[in-house]
Design a protein around this motif. Structure first.
Motif, PDB file in Angstrom:
ATOM      1  N   ALA A 181       0.828  -1.210   0.000  1.00  0.00           N
ATOM      2  CA  ALA A 181       0.000   0.000   0.000  1.00  0.00           C
ATOM      3  C   ALA A 181       0.863   1.260   0.000  1.00  0.00           C
ATOM      4  O   ALA A 181       0.589   2.232  -0.707  1.00  0.00           O
ATOM      5  CB  ALA A 181      -0.924   0.006   1.219  1.00  0.00           C
ATOM      6  N   ALA A 182       1.941   1.238   0.813  1.00  0.00           N
ATOM      7  CA  ALA A 182       2.841   2.393   0.860  1.00  0.00           C
ATOM      8  C   ALA A 182       3.517   2.613  -0.481  1.00  0.00           C
ATOM      9  O   ALA A 182       3.658   3.740  -0.953  1.00  0.00           O
ATOM     10  CB  ALA A 182       3.884   2.191   1.956  1.00  0.00           C
ATOM     11  N   ALA A 183       3.934   1.505  -1.116  1.00  0.00           N
ATOM     12  CA  ALA A 183       4.585   1.613  -2.421  1.00  0.00           C
ATOM     13  C   ALA A 183       3.614   2.165  -3.451  1.00  0.00           C
ATOM     14  O   ALA A 183       3.974   2.989  -4.289  1.00  0.00           O
ATOM     15  CB  ALA A 183       5.110   0.244  -2.856  1.00  0.00           C
ATOM     16  N   TRP A 184       2.340   1.714  -3.374  1.00  0.00           N
ATOM     17  CA  TRP A 184       1.340   2.236  -4.310  1.00  0.00           C
ATOM     18  C   TRP A 184       1.114   3.720  -4.100  1.00  0.00           C
ATOM     19  O   TRP A 184       1.039   4.497  -5.042  1.00  0.00           O
ATOM     20  CB  TRP A 184       0.022   1.475  -4.118  1.00  0.00           C
ATOM     21  CG  TRP A 184      -1.038   1.916  -5.090  1.00  0.00           C
ATOM     22  CD1 TRP A 184      -1.285   1.417  -6.332  1.00  0.00           C
ATOM     23  CD2 TRP A 184      -1.979   2.973  -4.892  1.00  0.00           C
ATOM     24  NE1 TRP A 184      -2.323   2.100  -6.920  1.00  0.00           N
ATOM     25  CE2 TRP A 184      -2.781   3.060  -6.048  1.00  0.00           C
ATOM     26  CE3 TRP A 184      -2.234   3.861  -3.848  1.00  0.00           C
ATOM     27  CZ2 TRP A 184      -3.803   3.978  -6.200  1.00  0.00           C
ATOM     28  CZ3 TRP A 184      -3.256   4.793  -3.987  1.00  0.00           C
ATOM     29  CH2 TRP A 184      -4.027   4.843  -5.148  1.00  0.00           C
ATOM     30  N   SER A 185       1.020   4.126  -2.818  1.00  0.00           N
ATOM     31  CA  SER A 185       0.804   5.531  -2.512  1.00  0.00           C
ATOM     32  C   SER A 185       1.969   6.383  -3.005  1.00  0.00           C
ATOM     33  O   SER A 185       1.772   7.474  -3.555  1.00  0.00           O
ATOM     34  CB  SER A 185       0.621   5.726  -1.004  1.00  0.00           C
ATOM     35  OG  SER A 185      -0.522   5.036  -0.546  1.00  0.00           O
ATOM     36  N   LEU A 186       3.198   5.890  -2.800  1.00  0.00           N
ATOM     37  CA  LEU A 186       4.369   6.627  -3.255  1.00  0.00           C
ATOM     38  C   LEU A 186       4.375   6.748  -4.777  1.00  0.00           C
ATOM     39  O   LEU A 186       4.659   7.812  -5.320  1.00  0.00           O
ATOM     40  CB  LEU A 186       5.642   5.921  -2.777  1.00  0.00           C
ATOM     41  CG  LEU A 186       6.970   6.563  -3.205  1.00  0.00           C
ATOM     42  CD1 LEU A 186       7.056   8.000  -2.724  1.00  0.00           C
ATOM     43  CD2 LEU A 186       8.141   5.747  -2.693  1.00  0.00           C
ATOM     44  N   GLU A 187       4.031   5.652  -5.451  1.00  0.00           N
ATOM     45  CA  GLU A 187       3.977   5.686  -6.908  1.00  0.00           C
ATOM     46  C   GLU A 187       2.928   6.684  -7.387  1.00  0.00           C
ATOM     47  O   GLU A 187       3.160   7.434  -8.324  1.00  0.00           O
ATOM     48  CB  GLU A 187       3.659   4.290  -7.441  1.00  0.00           C
ATOM     49  CG  GLU A 187       3.591   4.228  -8.971  1.00  0.00           C
ATOM     50  CD  GLU A 187       3.193   2.848  -9.474  1.00  0.00           C
ATOM     51  OE1 GLU A 187       3.034   2.703 -10.699  1.00  0.00           O
ATOM     52  OE2 GLU A 187       3.035   1.943  -8.634  1.00  0.00           O
ATOM     53  N   ARG A 188       1.764   6.692  -6.715  1.00  0.00           N
ATOM     54  CA  ARG A 188       0.693   7.626  -7.061  1.00  0.00           C
ATOM     55  C   ARG A 188       1.141   9.063  -6.819  1.00  0.00           C
ATOM     56  O   ARG A 188       0.894   9.957  -7.635  1.00  0.00           O
ATOM     57  CB  ARG A 188      -0.537   7.297  -6.208  1.00  0.00           C
ATOM     58  CG  ARG A 188      -1.757   8.158  -6.461  1.00  0.00           C
ATOM     59  CD  ARG A 188      -2.372   7.871  -7.808  1.00  0.00           C
ATOM     60  NE  ARG A 188      -3.731   8.398  -7.883  1.00  0.00           N
ATOM     61  CZ  ARG A 188      -4.392   8.552  -9.019  1.00  0.00           C
ATOM     62  NH1 ARG A 188      -3.829   8.195 -10.161  1.00  0.00           N
ATOM     63  NH2 ARG A 188      -5.615   9.036  -9.020  1.00  0.00           N
ATOM     64  N   TYR A 189       1.805   9.295  -5.704  1.00  0.00           N
ATOM     65  CA  TYR A 189       2.312  10.622  -5.347  1.00  0.00           C
ATOM     66  C   TYR A 189       3.307  11.124  -6.395  1.00  0.00           C
ATOM     67  O   TYR A 189       3.235  12.270  -6.851  1.00  0.00           O
ATOM     68  CB  TYR A 189       2.963  10.521  -3.973  1.00  0.00           C
ATOM     69  CG  TYR A 189       3.759  11.718  -3.513  1.00  0.00           C
ATOM     70  CD1 TYR A 189       3.142  12.880  -3.065  1.00  0.00           C
ATOM     71  CD2 TYR A 189       5.159  11.674  -3.491  1.00  0.00           C
ATOM     72  CE1 TYR A 189       3.884  13.961  -2.620  1.00  0.00           C
ATOM     73  CE2 TYR A 189       5.905  12.743  -3.042  1.00  0.00           C
ATOM     74  CZ  TYR A 189       5.268  13.883  -2.601  1.00  0.00           C
ATOM     75  OH  TYR A 189       5.993  14.956  -2.172  1.00  0.00           O
ATOM     76  N   GLN A 190       4.234  10.266  -6.775  1.00  0.00           N
ATOM     77  CA  GLN A 190       5.222  10.655  -7.780  1.00  0.00           C
ATOM     78  C   GLN A 190       4.557  10.929  -9.125  1.00  0.00           C
ATOM     79  O   GLN A 190       4.952  11.841  -9.853  1.00  0.00           O
ATOM     80  CB  GLN A 190       6.285   9.555  -7.914  1.00  0.00           C
ATOM     81  CG  GLN A 190       7.166   9.416  -6.679  1.00  0.00           C
ATOM     82  CD  GLN A 190       8.083   8.220  -6.746  1.00  0.00           C
ATOM     83  OE1 GLN A 190       7.793   7.242  -7.445  1.00  0.00           O
ATOM     84  NE2 GLN A 190       9.184   8.271  -6.006  1.00  0.00           N
ATOM     85  N   ARG A 191       3.521  10.133  -9.443  1.00  0.00           N
ATOM     86  CA  ARG A 191       2.812  10.329 -10.694  1.00  0.00           C
ATOM     87  C   ARG A 191       2.094  11.679 -10.723  1.00  0.00           C
ATOM     88  O   ARG A 191       2.086  12.372 -11.738  1.00  0.00           O
ATOM     89  CB  ARG A 191       1.807   9.197 -10.902  1.00  0.00           C
ATOM     90  CG  ARG A 191       1.205   9.160 -12.317  1.00  0.00           C
ATOM     91  CD  ARG A 191       0.165   8.063 -12.440  1.00  0.00           C
ATOM     92  NE  ARG A 191       0.711   6.788 -12.014  1.00  0.00           N
ATOM     93  CZ  ARG A 191       0.015   5.869 -11.364  1.00  0.00           C
ATOM     94  NH1 ARG A 191      -1.246   6.093 -11.031  1.00  0.00           N
ATOM     95  NH2 ARG A 191       0.582   4.724 -11.035  1.00  0.00           N
ATOM     96  N   VAL A 192       1.513  12.051  -9.584  1.00  0.00           N
ATOM     97  CA  VAL A 192       0.831  13.344  -9.506  1.00  0.00           C
ATOM     98  C   VAL A 192       1.834  14.486  -9.669  1.00  0.00           C
ATOM     99  O   VAL A 192       1.586  15.445 -10.410  1.00  0.00           O
ATOM    100  CB  VAL A 192       0.071  13.485  -8.173  1.00  0.00           C
ATOM    101  CG1 VAL A 192      -0.470  14.906  -8.001  1.00  0.00           C
ATOM    102  CG2 VAL A 192      -1.070  12.487  -8.104  1.00  0.00           C
TER     103      VAL A 192
END
Length: 447
Positions: free
Chosen positions: A13-24
Motif C-alpha cells: 500500500a505504501a509503495a502504491w501511494s508513493l507511486e501515485r504521489y510521484q505520478r501526480v
C-alpha cells in the motif's frame, strides 16, 4: 492474517501511494513547468535584449558605457520598488490574472523601447519595463510553492530557471541575426530587436488567462484523489518545514529577522554575477573577440549558456535525490568565483571563454538551488512577502552591477576589474551561505 502478511500488505500500500504521489508530481510538472518556462523565456528575453541592442544602440544614441549601464540600473530600481506590492497583489487576486496582466504590460513597455532617442528617454522606458516586469519571477516562485512539495522543488526550479541560460543562449544567436535587419522599413537593427522580442509577451499574456489555475483544487486536469494527495503533501510541507510558527512573532518582526537578512545578503552577492552575465556577456565576448561579427559574437555568447543548462538540470536532480541544499548552493557559487578569476587573469581568448562558462554555470545553478531554501525560514503567512523581500533586496545587486561595471570599464578600459568585483562578491556570498538556517536533510512529504 499473519504478521508477515500484514507487513507485506502495508508495504504494498505504501509503495502504491508513493507511486501515485510521484505520478501526480510528474503530472503537475508536465502541465506547468513547460508553460512557465516559455513565459520566463519571454520575460528574460525582454530583460536582457538591451545587452545585444547595446552593440549598435550605444553608438546610434551616443551613449557612454556608464550611461548604458545606468539604463539597466533604472530598470532594477523600478524592479526592486515594485516587486513586493506585486507579490502581495498576486496572493490576493491569483496568479492567472496577475501574471497574465504583467506579461501584457511588460511586453508593450519593452516594445516601446524602440522609440528611445537619447539617454533620458532610454532611462524612462527601461524604468517602465522594470515596473511592469517586477512581479513575474517572485510571483512564479511563490506560485510554485502552491504546486510543488519541497522535496521536488529543486528539480522544478531548475527546469523552470533554465529559461534564463536558454534565453541568454538562444537570444545571443537570435539577436545577432535580428541586428542584421538594420535599415529595413527605416528601422535600426536594435529597434527591430525590441519590436520582435517584445510583442510575443503580449500575446502570451492572453494565453495565461486561459491556461493557469491558481490552486490544485481548481485544476480540472487533476482528479479529486490527485488533488487531495497533492494538497496533503503541500500541507505537510507547511507544518514541518517552516520553523517559525505564525503566532510566535509579528509579520514585520519575522521579515526583519537576522535569518531573512542573511538570505537577502547572500542573494545580493549572487545576483551581481547574474546581472553581469545577463547584461554584459555580448560585450565581454566582443572584448576578447573584437574582430568578430555580431553574428559570430552571438554564437560564441551562447556557449556558456549551453554549459549552464546541463549543470542546472544535473545539479538540481542530485540535490533532490540527496535532499541536501547547503553544499549544493555553496559549491556552484565557488565555481562561479573561480570562473571570474580565470577570466580576469587569463590573456588567452579560449581560457577567458572557459571562465565565462564557469561563471555562468555556477551562478545560475546556485540560483535555482537558492530559491528552494527561503521557505525553510519563513512561516506560511510570510511566504508571499518574504520571497518578494529577498528578491527585491538581493536585486539591489542587479541595480548596482551595470553601473559599477560600466564605470569600471570606462575607468580601466577593460572588464578585468569588473571580473574581480564579481569574484569577490561570490566568495563572500558562498561563505555567508554556509551560515544559512537550513536543515541538514529535507524531510520527505511522500506518503
Amino acid at each position: 492474517m499473519t504478521q508477515s502478511t500484514t507487513a507485506t500488505v502495508a508495504s504494498t500500500a505504501a509503495a502504491w501511494s508513493l507511486e501515485r504521489y510521484q505520478r501526480v508530481c510528474n503530472k503537475v510538472s508536465k502541465r506547468l513547468i513547460g508553460f512557465l518556462f516559455v513565459c520566463f523565456v519571454l520575460s528574460f528575453l525582454d530583460r536582457i535584449n538591451i545587452g545585444f541592442a547595446g552593440l549598435t544602440m550605444m553608438d546610434d544614441l551616443g551613449l557612454s558605457g556608464t550611461q548604458f549601464g545606468l539604463a539597466s540600473t533604472f530598470f532594477y530600481i523600478a524592479y526592486i520598488a515594485c516587486g513586493i506590492p506585486s507579490n502581495i497583489a498576486l496572493a490576493r487576486v491569483g496568479a492567472r490574472r496577475w501574471i497574465g496582466s504583467l506579461m501584457i504590460a511588460w511586453g508593450l513597455a519593452s516594445t516601446c523601447t524602440l522609440f528611445a532617442t537619447d539617454a533620458t528617454s532610454l532611462y524612462l522606458l527601461r524604468t517602465l519595463v522594470g515596473v511592469t516586469e517586477a512581479g513575474f519571477l517572485p510571483g512564479v516562485l511563490l506560485y510554485m510553492t502552491f504546486w510543488f512539495p519541497t522535496a521536488y522543488r529543486a528539480r522544478a526550479n531548475a527546469l523552470f530557471m533554465i529559461a534564463m541560460p536558454f534565453t541568454a543562449g538562444f537570444s545571443s544567436a537570435l539577436s545577432g541575426l535580428i541586428l542584421g535587419l538594420d535599415g529595413i522599413w527605416g528601422l535600426k537593427g536594435w529597434q527591430w530587436l525590441f519590436l520582435l522580442e517584445g510583442l510575443p509577451s503580449v500575446l502570451m499574456g492572453f494565453v495565461v488567462f486561459h491556461y493557469l489555475d491558481d490552486r490544485p483544487q481548481q485544476a480540472k486536469w487533476l482528479d479529486r484523489e490527485e488533488q487531495t494527495l497533492l494538497q496533503h503533501a503541500l500541507d505537510t510541507d507547511r507544518d514541518t518545514n517552516a520553523p517559525v510558527q505564525e503566532h510566535d512573532r509579528s509579520l514585520l518582526a519575522e521579515l526583519a529577522s537576522p535569518r531573512i537578512l542573511l538570505f537577502c545578503v547572500v542573494y545580493f552577492c549572487l545576483v551581481n554575477t547574474l546581472a553581469m552575465i545577463a547584461v554584459w556577456t555580448p560585450l565581454i565576448v566582443k572584448s576578447f573577440n573584437s574582430a568578430g561579427s555580431n553574428e559570430s559574437i552571438g554564437f560564441l555568447a551562447a556557449i556558456p549558456q549551453i554549459c549552464t543548462i546541463i549543470l542546472m538540470i544535473v545539479w538540481g536532480l542530485h540535490s533532490d535525490r540527496t535532499r541536501e541544499r547547503r553544499w549544493h548552493l555553496v559549491l556552484p557559487m565557488l565555481l562561479a568565483a573561480a570562473g571570474w578569476i580565470l577570466t580576469a587573469l587569463s590573456t588567452h581568448a579560449s581560457l577567458q571563454l572557459v571562465g565565462v562558462c564557469m561563471a555562468a554555470s555556477g551562478s545560475y545553478t546556485a540560483m535555482s538551488i537558492f530559491w528552494t531554501t527561503p521557505d525553510q525560514a519563513l512561516s506560511f503567512r510570510a511566504r508571499a512577502v518574504g520571497i518578494a523581500v529577498i528578491n527585491a533586496v538581493g536585486n539591489i545587486g542587479s541595480a548596482l552591477n551595470p553601473l559599477v561595471i560600466g564605470w569600471l570599464k570606462d575607468l580601466t578600459h577593460s572588464f578585468g576589474s569588473g571580473f574581480a568585483y564579481a569574484a569577490i562578491l561570490m566568495i563572500i556570498g558562498a561563505l555567508l551561505a554556509l551560515r544559512l538556517p537550513l536543515a541538514g536533510r529535507i524531510a520527505s512529504t511522500a506518503p
